[in-house]
Write a protein that holds these residues in place. Structure first.
Motif: not given
Length: 246
Positions: A1-2, A92-93, A98-100, A126-127
Motif C-alpha cells: 500500500m502507498t 493526483w492519480e 502506476s504502479p504508485r 482508489s485504492p
C-alpha cells in the motif's frame, strides 16, 4: 500500500517547516507539487524553493502537475466543489503513476486540517492510500504572530469562519472573536463596524507580508485599497483577518 503524506508547509517560508516535515519529505520516493496557473506561479516556486533548501535525499523524485480549474458554470456551490475535487483526485492519480511509489508526499499550504480540502480529495483516491498528516503552521498562527497578539481573550471563545459566511449571515450570535478565512475581499464591510477591531494580514509569514490593524470603521477602506494594490502587483493574494468586539 502507498503511504501518502500530507505535509503542512506553513506559508511557504522554509523556517516554518517542522523537523518532522523535513524528515517526511526526505523519506518520500516522490514529492508532488501542484501548479495553479500563471497567475499563481509564485506558489509553485515557493514549494520548489522549500525543496531546494531541505530535500537532501538524491533518490527522491519530484513531479509537478497542473490543478484543474473549478467549473464556475455549475450553479450549486457544493456540486461545483465536489466535481472539482473529483477532478483533482484524478490528476493526483496520474501524477503518482502506476504502479504508485511506496511513499508519496504532497506539500500542503498551511495545515491540512484548517479550511483545506486536501484530506477530502485524498479520500477519493482508489485504492485508498495509507494517510499520514504532518501538521504545519497555519495562516491564523502566522497572523497572530505578525501582530503579536493572542488569538483569544482570557477564557473567551474564538469562532473560525469564512468570508462567505460573514457576508451572507453577519456576525455569529454569541461570538466575541472571529477569525475570517477564504474572503474574496471585503466581507467585513457587511457587518456594523462600531466597537469592532480588525487585525488583517496578507502573505503572512512571507517576505511580502503586509499587516494592518485598528478600529474597523477607521481602517476598512485602507485595507481594501491595500489588498487591491497587492493583488494587482503579485497577481494573487492570500489574506486573513481577526475581528473582535471590544
Amino acid at each position: 500500500m502507498t503511504t501518502l503524506s500530507l505535509i503542512g508547509i506553513g506559508t511557504g517560508n522554509p523556517d516554518h517547516l517542522t523537523l518532522q516535515a523535513i524528515r517526511e519529505i526526505n523519506a518520500a520516493d516522490l514529492v508532488l507539487i501542484p501548479r495553479k496557473g500563471e497567475g499563481k506561479a509564485d506558489l509553485a516556486e515557493l514549494r520548489r524553493a522549500i525543496l531546494r533548501e531541505v530535500l537532501t535525499n538524491p533518490a527522491t523524485l519530484v513531479a509537478e502537475f497542473d490543478l484543474p480549474v473549478r467549473d464556475e458554470a455549475v450553479a450549486d456551490y457544493r456540486e461545483r466543489v465536489d466535481g472539482w475535487h473529483d477532478a483533482i483526485a484524478g490528476v493526483w492519480e496520474a501524477a503518482m503513476g502506476s504502479p504508485r511509489p511506496a511513499r508519496v508526499a504532497l506539500l500542503v499550504w498551511g495545515d491540512p486540517s484548517l479550511y483545506d480540502s486536501t484530506l477530502r480529495i485524498a479520500a477519493r483516491l482508489s485504492p485508498a492510500p495509507d494517510l499520514r498528516v504532518i501538521p504545519g503552521i497555519t495562516s491564523l498562527q502566522a497572523l497572530t504572530a505578525a501582530h503579536a497578539i493572542p488569538l483569544n481573550t482570557i477564557g473567551g471563545p474564538v469562532t473560525i469562519t469564512t468570508g462567505r459566511q460573514l457576508r451572507d449571515h453577519g456576525w455569529p450570535e454569541g461570538a466575541e472573536t472571529l477569525a475570517v478565512m477564504l474572503d474574496a475581499g471585503g466581507a467585513f464591510m457587511a457587518i456594523p463596524s462600531e466597537g469592532v477591531t480588525i487585525w488583517w494580514g496578507a502573505y503572512v509569514g512571507m517576505a511580502e507580508e503586509i499587516v494592518l490593524a485598528g478600529p474597523l470603521a477607521e481602517v476598512s477602506e485602507r485595507i481594501l485599497a491595500t489588498r487591491a494594490e497587492a493583488r494587482a502587483r503579485h497577481g494573487w493574494i492570500m489574506d486573513i483577518y481577526l475581528l473582535r468586539r471590544m
